[in-house]
Design a protein around this motif. Structure first.
Motif, mmCIF file in Angstrom:
data_model
loop_
_atom_site.group_PDB
_atom_site.id
_atom_site.type_symbol
_atom_site.label_atom_id
_atom_site.label_comp_id
_atom_site.label_asym_id
_atom_site.label_seq_id
_atom_site.Cartn_x
_atom_site.Cartn_y
_atom_site.Cartn_z
ATOM 1 N N ILE A 163 0.840 -1.207 0.000
ATOM 2 C CA ILE A 163 0.000 0.000 0.000
ATOM 3 C C ILE A 163 0.868 1.246 0.000
ATOM 4 O O ILE A 163 0.616 2.199 -0.752
ATOM 5 N N GLU A 164 1.902 1.247 0.810
ATOM 6 C CA GLU A 164 2.783 2.414 0.880
ATOM 7 C C GLU A 164 3.502 2.652 -0.447
ATOM 8 O O GLU A 164 3.841 3.779 -0.786
ATOM 9 N N ASP A 165 3.705 1.586 -1.234
ATOM 10 C CA ASP A 165 4.387 1.707 -2.528
ATOM 11 C C ASP A 165 3.428 2.033 -3.662
ATOM 12 O O ASP A 165 3.841 2.102 -4.830
ATOM 13 N N ILE A 189 -8.637 -2.054 8.172
ATOM 14 C CA ILE A 189 -7.176 -2.083 8.157
ATOM 15 C C ILE A 189 -6.637 -1.521 6.845
ATOM 16 O O ILE A 189 -5.747 -0.661 6.836
ATOM 17 N N ILE A 190 -7.198 -1.976 5.725
ATOM 18 C CA ILE A 190 -6.703 -1.550 4.407
ATOM 19 C C ILE A 190 -6.810 -0.037 4.238
ATOM 20 O O ILE A 190 -5.857 0.622 3.808
ATOM 21 N N THR A 191 -7.962 0.521 4.579
ATOM 22 C CA THR A 191 -8.187 1.948 4.333
ATOM 23 C C THR A 191 -7.509 2.849 5.356
ATOM 24 O O THR A 191 -7.492 4.069 5.179
ATOM 25 N N ASN A 192 -6.946 2.251 6.404
ATOM 26 C CA ASN A 192 -6.272 3.069 7.414
ATOM 27 C C ASN A 192 -4.755 2.924 7.398
ATOM 28 O O ASN A 192 -4.061 3.623 8.132
ATOM 29 N N ILE A 193 -4.246 2.027 6.569
ATOM 30 C CA ILE A 193 -2.796 1.827 6.519
ATOM 31 C C ILE A 193 -2.095 2.999 5.848
ATOM 32 O O ILE A 193 -1.082 3.505 6.327
ATOM 33 N N GLY A 194 -2.645 3.426 4.713
ATOM 34 C CA GLY A 194 -1.919 4.441 3.951
ATOM 35 C C GLY A 194 -2.809 5.220 3.016
ATOM 36 O O GLY A 194 -3.981 5.458 3.306
ATOM 37 N N ASN A 199 -12.108 1.129 -0.907
ATOM 38 C CA ASN A 199 -12.066 -0.301 -0.641
ATOM 39 C C ASN A 199 -12.732 -1.011 -1.809
ATOM 40 O O ASN A 199 -13.668 -0.495 -2.413
ATOM 41 N N TYR A 200 -12.246 -2.208 -2.130
ATOM 42 C CA TYR A 200 -12.731 -2.929 -3.303
ATOM 43 C C TYR A 200 -13.121 -4.355 -2.949
ATOM 44 O O TYR A 200 -12.335 -5.092 -2.342
ATOM 45 N N CYS A 201 -14.336 -4.737 -3.358
ATOM 46 C CA CYS A 201 -14.795 -6.118 -3.250
ATOM 47 C C CYS A 201 -14.610 -6.793 -4.603
ATOM 48 O O CYS A 201 -14.314 -6.140 -5.609
ATOM 49 N N TYR A 202 -14.834 -8.095 -4.627
ATOM 50 C CA TYR A 202 -14.604 -8.878 -5.853
ATOM 51 C C TYR A 202 -15.732 -9.878 -6.042
ATOM 52 O O TYR A 202 -16.152 -10.546 -5.095
#
Length: 281
Positions: A163-165, A189-194, A199-202
């Protein structure tokens, strides 16, 4: 009292002088040849926004347009004293009915106005994406990795780095069960890391339950343009279309062919971007 009125008089003169100077400056600008030239040419640089393509429950995002910001462009060019289109400054023209207002629809691709695609790497449990990351980074390409909660628990440092990259991380919840509480946990967690915005579902096919849950959770539901489960290189060659979102299963075949896949896509004049960039309007 006399001194008071003297101060009032001085202030009145100052305000009057300021207003007069401002009017003179405005009048002078309106007859400035450079400003007039920018105004006469600005429409030639305008790009209109294109609306999204919505069909039934699916959507392909539109693209924003741009128009010349006359005042900022003038301020840039008056320093050199002549018109130079390299010094033009633009304002964004937003899309009508934008993607983030349509989270109740399946996203089936990005805009087809340019040769750009997005690759999804579907990653679960003990899949090894080390080589994939290495090849993407080598080519300065951003990928999209859809992970489940088990993978995050085992590889959280790797996901943080991705995520940071600038790579995009998608949410598979627990074994693609979006009713499981792991979905919201993983989303948080995903949306707060960086810096990832969404957010994406599949889902591989229309699923009313998934689209409802994900839209409530402010998430886009991706239904890939093409899902490739075997012979990745051969099938990639059949799947390249502008705007495509291509889903790939992470396995030994993909790990062995990923460099050849990337080289082939680039050789055909396509660029590869993360979902976050690919769907940006």
């Amino acid at each position: 009292m006399k001194k008071f009125f003297q101060i009032i008089g001085i202030l009145t003169l100052m305000v009057g002088s300021f207003i007069y100077t401002d009017k003179i400056t405005t009048a002078s600008k309106e007859t400035d040849e450079l400003l007039l030239e920018i105004k006469s040419k600005k429409d030639g640089y305008k790009e209109n926004a294109t609306p999204p393509i919505i069909k039934d429950d699916t959507i392909i995002p539109g693209t924003s347009g741009k128009e010349v910001d006359v005042e900022k462009s003038y301020q840039n060019m008056r320093q050199v004293g002549y018109f130079d289109d390299k010094l033009l400054v633009y304002k964004k023209i937003p899309v009508d009915n934008p993607l983030d207002k349509n989270k109740d629809k399946y996203v089936i691709g990005g805009t087809n106005s340019k040769k750009e695609i997005s690759l999804i790497f579907k990653t679960t449990q003990n899949d090894d994406i080390t080589n994939i990351i290495k090849i993407l980074n080598k080519n300065k390409i951003k990928g999209s990795f859809f992970i489940d909660s088990t993978y995050l628990e085992k590889h959280h440092n790797q996901i943080i780095n991705l995520i940071e990259d600038g790579h995009t991380i998608g949410n598979l919840s627990n074994n693609e069960d979006y009713e499981d509480s792991d979905f919201v946990w993983l989303k948080t967690i995903i949306t707060n890391i960086g810096p990832q915005t969404y957010n994406y579902c599949y889902t591989p096919k229309p699923n009313k339950k998934i689209i409802k849950i994900c839209s409530i959770q402010d998430s886009f539901t991706i239904m890939p343009t093409k899902i490739i489960k075997q012979n990745p290189l051969m099938n990639i060659k059949k799947s390249l279309t502008p705007g495509a979102i291509i889903s790939l299963e992470v396995d030994s075949a993909l790990n062995n062919q990923i460099e050849a896949i990337i080289n082939y896509i680039l050789s055909k004049g396509y660029s590869i971007s993360s979902l976050e960039d690919h769907l940006r309007e």
